[in-house]
Design a protein around this motif. Structure first.
Motif, mmCIF file in Angstrom:
data_model
loop_
_atom_site.group_PDB
_atom_site.id
_atom_site.type_symbol
_atom_site.label_atom_id
_atom_site.label_comp_id
_atom_site.label_asym_id
_atom_site.label_seq_id
_atom_site.Cartn_x
_atom_site.Cartn_y
_atom_site.Cartn_z
ATOM 1 N N VAL A 50 -4.556 2.614 -11.981
ATOM 2 C CA VAL A 50 -5.513 2.132 -12.987
ATOM 3 C C VAL A 50 -6.384 3.281 -13.487
ATOM 4 C CG1 VAL A 50 -7.464 0.599 -13.393
ATOM 5 C CG2 VAL A 50 -5.488 -0.209 -12.091
ATOM 6 N N ILE A 51 -6.806 4.151 -12.557
ATOM 7 C CA ILE A 51 -7.614 5.310 -12.966
ATOM 8 C C ILE A 51 -6.805 6.196 -13.914
ATOM 9 C CG2 ILE A 51 -8.746 7.407 -12.154
ATOM 10 C CD1 ILE A 51 -9.430 5.931 -9.583
ATOM 11 N N PHE A 52 -5.504 6.366 -13.615
ATOM 12 C CA PHE A 52 -4.666 7.198 -14.498
ATOM 13 C C PHE A 52 -4.593 6.624 -15.910
ATOM 14 C CE2 PHE A 52 -0.500 7.926 -16.430
ATOM 15 C CZ PHE A 52 -0.543 9.306 -16.585
ATOM 16 N N THR A 53 -4.493 5.298 -16.034
ATOM 17 C CA THR A 53 -4.441 4.684 -17.366
ATOM 18 C C THR A 53 -5.738 4.976 -18.143
ATOM 19 O OG1 THR A 53 -5.316 2.576 -16.547
ATOM 20 C CG2 THR A 53 -2.923 2.864 -16.541
ATOM 21 N N ASP A 54 -6.860 4.959 -17.417
ATOM 22 C CA ASP A 54 -8.130 5.262 -18.099
ATOM 23 C C ASP A 54 -8.194 6.732 -18.513
ATOM 24 O OD1 ASP A 54 -10.979 4.512 -18.843
ATOM 25 O OD2 ASP A 54 -11.335 6.166 -17.448
ATOM 26 N N LEU A 55 -7.668 7.634 -17.680
ATOM 27 C CA LEU A 55 -7.651 9.054 -18.041
ATOM 28 C C LEU A 55 -6.741 9.292 -19.253
ATOM 29 C CD1 LEU A 55 -7.478 10.727 -14.506
ATOM 30 C CD2 LEU A 55 -9.483 10.388 -15.969
ATOM 31 N N MET A 56 -5.635 8.570 -19.337
ATOM 32 C CA MET A 56 -4.752 8.682 -20.513
ATOM 33 C C MET A 56 -5.473 8.188 -21.768
ATOM 34 S SD MET A 56 -1.794 9.410 -21.838
ATOM 35 C CE MET A 56 -0.666 9.537 -20.431
ATOM 36 N N TYR A 57 -6.155 7.070 -21.630
ATOM 37 C CA TYR A 57 -6.939 6.519 -22.749
ATOM 38 C C TYR A 57 -8.020 7.510 -23.191
ATOM 39 C CZ TYR A 57 -10.646 3.663 -24.855
ATOM 40 O OH TYR A 57 -11.646 3.177 -25.676
ATOM 41 N N ALA A 58 -8.754 8.088 -22.227
ATOM 42 C CA ALA A 58 -9.836 9.025 -22.556
ATOM 43 C C ALA A 58 -9.292 10.295 -23.199
ATOM 44 C CB ALA A 58 -10.625 9.364 -21.299
ATOM 45 N N ALA A 59 -8.099 10.744 -22.776
ATOM 46 C CA ALA A 59 -7.522 11.953 -23.361
ATOM 47 C C ALA A 59 -7.237 11.773 -24.843
ATOM 48 C CB ALA A 59 -6.250 12.332 -22.616
ATOM 49 N N VAL A 60 -6.865 10.558 -25.240
ATOM 50 C CA VAL A 60 -6.604 10.293 -26.658
ATOM 51 C C VAL A 60 -7.909 10.119 -27.431
ATOM 52 C CG1 VAL A 60 -5.514 8.705 -28.285
ATOM 53 C CG2 VAL A 60 -4.372 9.267 -26.134
ATOM 54 N N VAL A 61 -8.864 9.427 -26.837
ATOM 55 C CA VAL A 61 -10.115 9.131 -27.547
ATOM 56 C C VAL A 61 -10.988 10.370 -27.688
ATOM 57 C CG1 VAL A 61 -12.251 7.789 -27.466
ATOM 58 C CG2 VAL A 61 -10.084 6.716 -26.870
ATOM 59 N N TYR A 62 -11.109 11.160 -26.616
ATOM 60 C CA TYR A 62 -12.045 12.283 -26.611
ATOM 61 C C TYR A 62 -11.364 13.650 -26.729
ATOM 62 C CZ TYR A 62 -15.000 8.582 -24.714
ATOM 63 O OH TYR A 62 -15.680 7.408 -24.537
ATOM 64 N N GLY A 63 -10.049 13.677 -26.743
ATOM 65 C CA GLY A 63 -9.338 14.951 -26.808
ATOM 66 C C GLY A 63 -9.253 15.518 -28.212
ATOM 67 N N LYS A 64 -8.527 16.606 -28.335
ATOM 68 C CA LYS A 64 -8.333 17.238 -29.632
ATOM 69 C C LYS A 64 -7.517 16.324 -30.550
ATOM 70 C CE LYS A 64 -8.354 21.912 -27.683
ATOM 71 N NZ LYS A 64 -7.570 23.161 -27.512
ATOM 72 N N PRO A 65 -7.677 16.475 -31.861
ATOM 73 C CA PRO A 65 -6.888 15.631 -32.774
ATOM 74 C C PRO A 65 -5.385 15.785 -32.565
ATOM 75 C CG PRO A 65 -8.696 16.682 -33.955
ATOM 76 C CD PRO A 65 -8.678 17.277 -32.589
ATOM 77 N N SER A 67 -8.303 17.106 -21.502
ATOM 78 C CA SER A 67 -6.972 17.699 -21.243
ATOM 79 C C SER A 67 -6.794 18.005 -19.766
ATOM 80 C CB SER A 67 -6.807 18.972 -22.079
ATOM 81 O OG SER A 67 -6.866 18.685 -23.455
ATOM 82 N N LEU A 68 -7.841 18.564 -19.130
ATOM 83 C CA LEU A 68 -7.773 18.859 -17.700
ATOM 84 C C LEU A 68 -7.613 17.586 -16.885
ATOM 85 C CD1 LEU A 68 -8.096 20.779 -15.281
ATOM 86 C CD2 LEU A 68 -10.582 20.465 -15.497
ATOM 87 N N THR A 69 -8.381 16.567 -17.220
ATOM 88 C CA THR A 69 -8.290 15.322 -16.450
ATOM 89 C C THR A 69 -6.919 14.673 -16.586
ATOM 90 O OG1 THR A 69 -9.195 14.070 -18.323
ATOM 91 C CG2 THR A 69 -10.760 14.918 -16.701
ATOM 92 N N LEU A 70 -6.303 14.786 -17.762
ATOM 93 C CA LEU A 70 -4.971 14.210 -17.934
ATOM 94 C C LEU A 70 -3.935 14.956 -17.110
ATOM 95 C CD1 LEU A 70 -3.151 12.161 -19.331
ATOM 96 C CD2 LEU A 70 -2.881 13.787 -21.220
ATOM 97 N N ALA A 71 -4.052 16.280 -17.092
ATOM 98 C CA ALA A 71 -3.101 17.069 -16.299
ATOM 99 C C ALA A 71 -3.229 16.753 -14.812
ATOM 100 C CB ALA A 71 -3.336 18.558 -16.549
ATOM 101 N N VAL A 72 -4.471 16.729 -14.312
ATOM 102 C CA VAL A 72 -4.682 16.396 -12.902
ATOM 103 C C VAL A 72 -4.253 14.954 -12.633
ATOM 104 C CG1 VAL A 72 -6.432 16.145 -11.097
ATOM 105 C CG2 VAL A 72 -6.536 18.084 -12.672
#
Length: 394
Positions: free
Chosen positions: A88-103, A64-69
């Protein structure tokens, strides 16, 4: 969250270093994403690049923090010369927020980014009024909606695989529990059969051998040895039959005859022989109406209950008459065994209580009732079994 769980993953460290290095190479070569449309000096593009690159270290632990930043950084990047690596880094952070974030985050992001893509597309077309304005919506979808949707798809697959794994483990656990229960039930059944078949013979051997040792007369010893030999032979035959059943592969061995109530007279006669040294007499009162067959499990249970009751009488009853009564009504079979209770002279065999437990189990497995206890000067055994029934599995 523990300190160990906050430690960056090795792959995330490599990803952060690689993405920042690529961004620095693009910047040094003058490869910009915004061209001349910028308000800040060229070096300002390195700030969002380094900020988002450092967020790659926390993409698994603080999504969540990485997505906000990352969102703030990619917006700030639009006011600089811009770096394709930052996007490109932002797209990976968006992907990670969905995969590893809260349901809840994983469910919300694909919907919200999809709405943002639609709104940006409509606004761009309405403002610029050119077909090329659609490209702004497409780029927005590629940057935010596509990685969110990809992450949601992967997460759903992982959750489905985890649910399947848990279901398989539960199925295996239930199967193991069923197997353990089946093994325990079979062991209990085998223990009952072994006890009922052999205990009678061994008790008679113990009593008559004790009598032969305590009464030093040739006639007594000869009679005792005769009874001992007869019970030894019968006990060995029963043991061989049981061992044969255990070893039977089901192909060549013939089915063993199941004891029934037709053998009660022989059973009582054998008890009369075994109990002669203890001053016991045995009487059978078979009050069943003729021609009415009983289910085989009921006949076997009743036979074993009578057999064990007679064995207990031989071992523990004081001199007197042991009465066996079997009767049947339209819906029940009753078994009653009365033996004299009191101080017993002469030899006696020890008991473990397993016989009473086995008789109770036999009755309860068929849905019947069983009682045993002292009543005045007699020890009474009572069993009521269903005359028409379906066997209750152990």
């Amino acid at each position: 969250m523990t300190t160990k769980s906050l430690r960056p993953h090795r792959d995330d460290v490599l990803l952060a270093v690689f993405s920042v290095l690529v961004g620095l190479v693009f910047w040094s070569l003058g490869i910009y994403s915004n061209g001349s449309r910028h308000l800040l000096p060229d070096w300002a593009a390195l700030v969002p690049l380094v900020a988002l690159g450092s967020m790659e270290l926390l993409r698994r632990t603080r999504p969540s923090l990485t997505l906000a930043v990352g969102t703030a950084g990619v917006i700030a990047d639009q006011f600089t010369v811009g770096s394709l690596a930052t996007v490109v880094i932002f797209t990976d952070l968006m992907y990670a927020a969905v995969v590893y974030g809260k349901p809840s985050t994983a469910r919300r992001l694909p919907v919200s980014t999809g709405l943002i893509t639609v709104i940006v597309t409509i606004a761009s077309v309405a403002w610029l009024r050119t077909p090329q304005a659609l490209l702004i919506g497409v780029i927005t979808g590629i940057v935010c909606f596509a990685p969110a949707l990809t992450g949601a798809t992967l997460r759903n697959h992982r959750e489905a695989a985890e649910a399947a794994r848990l279901s398989a483990e539960q199925t295996a656990l239930l199967a193991e529990m069923d197997r353990s229960q089946a093994v325990a039930a079979e062991r209990a059944r085998m223990a009952r059969e072994l006890h009922d078949m052999v205990a009678n013979h061994l008790s008679a051997i113990a009593i008559h051998s004790t009598a032969a040792l305590s009464i030093d007369r040739a006639e007594t010893s000869r009679d005792a040895l005769g009874v001992i030999r007869e019970n030894s032979v019968q006990g060995l035959a029963e043991m061989r039959r049981l061992i044969g059943l255990l070893r039977d592969a089901g192909a060549e061995q013939e089915a063993a005859a199941v004891p029934s109530l037709d053998g009660l007279e022989a059973l009582v006669e054998q008890a009369r022989t075994n109990g002669s040294a203890s001053g016991l007499d045995f009487v059978l009162a078979d009050e069943r109406p003729p021609g009415r067959a009983l289910p085989a499990p009921v006949e076997l249970a009743a036979y074993r209950i009578v057999q064990e009751s007679l064995t207990n009488a031989v071992k523990h009853a004081c001199p007197g008459t042991v009465t066996v009564r079997v009767a049947r009504t339209s819906d029940a079979l009753t078994v009653a065994v009365d033996s004299p209770y009191g101080e017993r002279p002469g030899p006696r065999a020890p008991g473990s209580g397993a016989g009473l437990i086995g008789m109770r189990e036999r009755a309860e497995l068929l849905g019947g009732e069983f009682t045993a206890g002292r009543s005045g000067a007699a020890w009474q055994v009572r069993a009521t079994l269903p005359a028409e029934m379906e066997v209750v599995e152990a």
